[in-house]
Design an enzyme around this catalytic site. Structure first.
Site, PDB file in Angstrom:
ATOM      1  N   LYS A  78       1.568  -5.779   3.728  1.00  0.00           N
ATOM      2  CA  LYS A  78       1.376  -4.480   3.092  1.00  0.00           C
ATOM      3  C   LYS A  78       2.613  -3.602   3.313  1.00  0.00           C
ATOM      4  O   LYS A  78       3.273  -3.689   4.361  1.00  0.00           O
ATOM      5  CB  LYS A  78       0.109  -3.838   3.663  1.00  0.00           C
ATOM      6  CG  LYS A  78      -0.413  -2.634   2.904  1.00  0.00           C
ATOM      7  CD  LYS A  78      -1.780  -2.232   3.444  1.00  0.00           C
ATOM      8  CE  LYS A  78      -2.290  -0.945   2.826  1.00  0.00           C
ATOM      9  NZ  LYS A  78      -3.617  -0.576   3.367  1.00  0.00           N
ATOM     10  N   SER A 157      -6.893   0.969   0.342  1.00  0.00           N
ATOM     11  CA  SER A 157      -5.472   1.010   0.052  1.00  0.00           C
ATOM     12  C   SER A 157      -4.778  -0.351   0.147  1.00  0.00           C
ATOM     13  O   SER A 157      -3.565  -0.445  -0.041  1.00  0.00           O
ATOM     14  CB  SER A 157      -4.773   1.979   1.027  1.00  0.00           C
ATOM     15  OG  SER A 157      -4.923   1.535   2.374  1.00  0.00           O
ATOM     16  N   SER A 181     -10.187   0.324   4.030  1.00  0.00           N
ATOM     17  CA  SER A 181      -9.094  -0.127   3.175  1.00  0.00           C
ATOM     18  C   SER A 181      -8.736  -1.605   3.240  1.00  0.00           C
ATOM     19  O   SER A 181      -7.903  -2.063   2.463  1.00  0.00           O
ATOM     20  CB  SER A 181      -7.834   0.693   3.464  1.00  0.00           C
ATOM     21  OG  SER A 181      -7.958   1.989   2.946  1.00  0.00           O
TER      22      SER A 181
END
Length: 531
Positions: A78, A157, A181
């Site tokens: 990420k 996210s 998330s």
């Protein structure tokens, strides 16, 4: 290669290497070609590190000796997770200003562990600015689409990672989770998302949204791969004070808990407050807030469970029962009063502390503090990561203090967290439950090509931020599909430090139900410019 590598697992790919069927370089090139073919539509991967990945693959091929649990496994990370020499965008264009990029001076702890285990980092995945959204739109790279239908949201996210993994852009990835998330996006995309017990895995080197709630864990297409990755990622880290708690963890390897009969005789309760949609404000309500203001905040945070999601959940739990488990519904199982207590676990006064710590340790040479950034760049860092403005009610900024020296830290954070965790465990004890089971989201993924309820969607949303507040482990496993073909995810939580048991239950459910099926990707779509 496509026939062999689509949906390939870690054990399968390792066997191909041992059989000399493919080189690491060939496999890495295959994944990069797949990203090049489809990423223009789905926009899951913000940056492909072709130079670094191919150099690492060539070195592994030259050495020719398998090493580590993830030898030659292509992974993505990420965009908030530091990789030495690359820009940690955190989804925000402000960390990409030419000449002032947030170039990581060293690897995040989990990246160092993954690399040491032989993994090849091929790219960084898109994410919303600072991870502060339930969908996946960023100022750094635009919008990520759901691999099952690009018009729909993959959630946030960690939406970039889940789209990359479910679309077979990599074998594994990491997500981060401050309020849902990892788990909510995993649910939208028929992948496995693991939220480890707080402190089991280090968050050092991950740009924080809220360091007291942040967590990181693996995202994979099956539970076995997730367990292998968690084994690699777990462990104490002097840069992360939370990992001092990890001495209570179940012994590894986590793959030893993966048994098809792991659900036999187990009992799970369904939290009543989730079915009712009771609201828990993200990051909680400070102790100084009067009861009427707290009640307003809980009403504003209310997220009703949509009928179609309730139906998908009821269908999904039949798989638990088929695997030998009992599912208990009772109004006393984590009722609205539990949500009310949890809502007082407040982390809002301590946000700035996390950002300061991150920049001090993992900021670029130009700036190692918030003050440094603002002086060098000439503009402030946004409120989300330094002092949190409350947009919905216009209240003043929360004064930022340090947790360790704040006289209100017990009232704001430690005491309500202890009381809520006691209520969580007491319910397990009273009803002889092993864990809790519930929908990972309160609604299906929304269509982002048209307004939802009169506005552009910021969701889908979940009612699971309490897991972060308590720090208990949870996992999302594919739980079936809605009638329109979009995935539904089932979430299970356990007692603290029972991560091995939790993965065993997820494995038994996966083996019983076999819900996952890969998406069919398109090379053109309704959104040719996904920004």
């Amino acid at each position: 290669m496509s026939r062999d590598l689509i949906e390939v697992t870690v054990p399968q790919l390792e066997q191909m290497y041992r059989d000399h069927k493919y080189t690491v370089t060939q496999v890495v090139q295959w994944y990069m070609a797949r990203i090049a073919k489809y990423n223009g539509i789905y926009r899951a991967v913000q940056n492909v590190d072709a130079t670094g990945a191919l150099a690492t693959a060539a070195r592994e091929d030259a050495e020719g000796t398998p090493h580590g649990a993830l030898w030659g496994i292509p992974i993505v990370t990420k965009a908030n997770t530091s990789i030495k020499g690359l820009v940690t965008t955190d989804g925000w264009k402000g960390y990409m200003i030419p000449g002032h990029e947030l170039i990581a001076p060293k690897d995040a702890t989990i990246v160092a562990k993954l690399k040491a285990a032989g993994a090849i980092v091929i790219g960084q995945t898109n994410m919303p600015d600072f991870a502060a959204s339930d969908t996946n739109r960023s100022t750094a790279f635009g919008r990520t689409g759901n691999a099952y239908d690009v018009r729909f949201s993959p959630g946030g996210s960690s939406g970039g990672t889940v789209t990359a993994i479910t679309a077979n852009f990599a074998v594994l990835g990491n997500g981060t989770d401050t309020g849902n998330s990892i788990r909510m996006p995993a649910a939208t995309s028929s992948v496995v998302g693991v939220f480890p017990t707080r402190g089991l895995v280090s968050i050092a080197g991950i740009a924080p949204l809220d360091w007291l709630l942040d967590n990181t864990g693996p995202i994979a297409r099956d539970v076995t791969d997730a367990a292998i990755a968690l084994d690699v990622m777990a462990g104490q880290d002097p840069l992360d004070p939370r990992t001092k708690e990890s001495s209570s963890a179940q012994p590894g390897p986590y793959t030893s808990y993966l048994k098809k009969d792991a659900l036999e005789g187990k009992r799970f309760g369904v939290p009543a407050f989730i079915l009712e949609g009771a609201g828990i404000p993200f990051q909680g309500i400070p102790a100084s807030a009067p009861s009427n203001m707290a009640a307003e905040d809980r009403v504003a945070a209310r997220i009703p469970l949509r009928p179609e999601t309730r139906a998908a959940f009821m269908k999904a739990i039949e798989g638990l029962r088929a695997a030998g488990a009992t599912v208990v519904f009772d109004d006393s199982i984590l009722p609205d009063s539990f949500a009310e207590t949890a809502s007082r676990i407040c982390t809002l006064p301590y946000i700035r502390q996390g950002t300061e710590t991150f920049l001090a340790q993992f900021g670029p040479a130009q700036y190692h503090s918030i003050e440094d950034y603002e002086r060098v760049v000439g503009s402030p860092l946004p409120h989300e990561i330094i002092d949190k403005a409350d947009a919905h009610n216009g209240r003043p900024l929360i004064k930022q203090v340090t947790l360790e020296t704040d006289p209100q830290a017990d009232a704001n954070f430690r005491d309500p967290r202890r009381k809520t965790l006691e209520a969580y465990n007491a319910t397990l004890d009273r009803l002889h439950l092993d864990g809790f089971v519930y929908p990972a989201t309160q609604m299906p993924p929304p269509d982002e090509t048209m307004p939802q309820d009169g506005q552009i969607s910021g969701g889908p949303h979940s009612d699971t931020s309490w897991v972060n507040m308590l720090g208990v482990p949870a996992v999302v496993v594919p739980g079936g599909f809605y009638p329109d073909g979009l995935p539904f995810g089932l979430e299970i939580s356990a007692r603290p430090w029972r991560d091995g048991d939790l993965l065993g239950w997820a494995y038994a459910y996966e083996q019983t139900t076999r819900h996952r099926r890969p998406p069919v990707l398109v090379e053109q779509g309704l959104l040719p410019d996904a920004r």
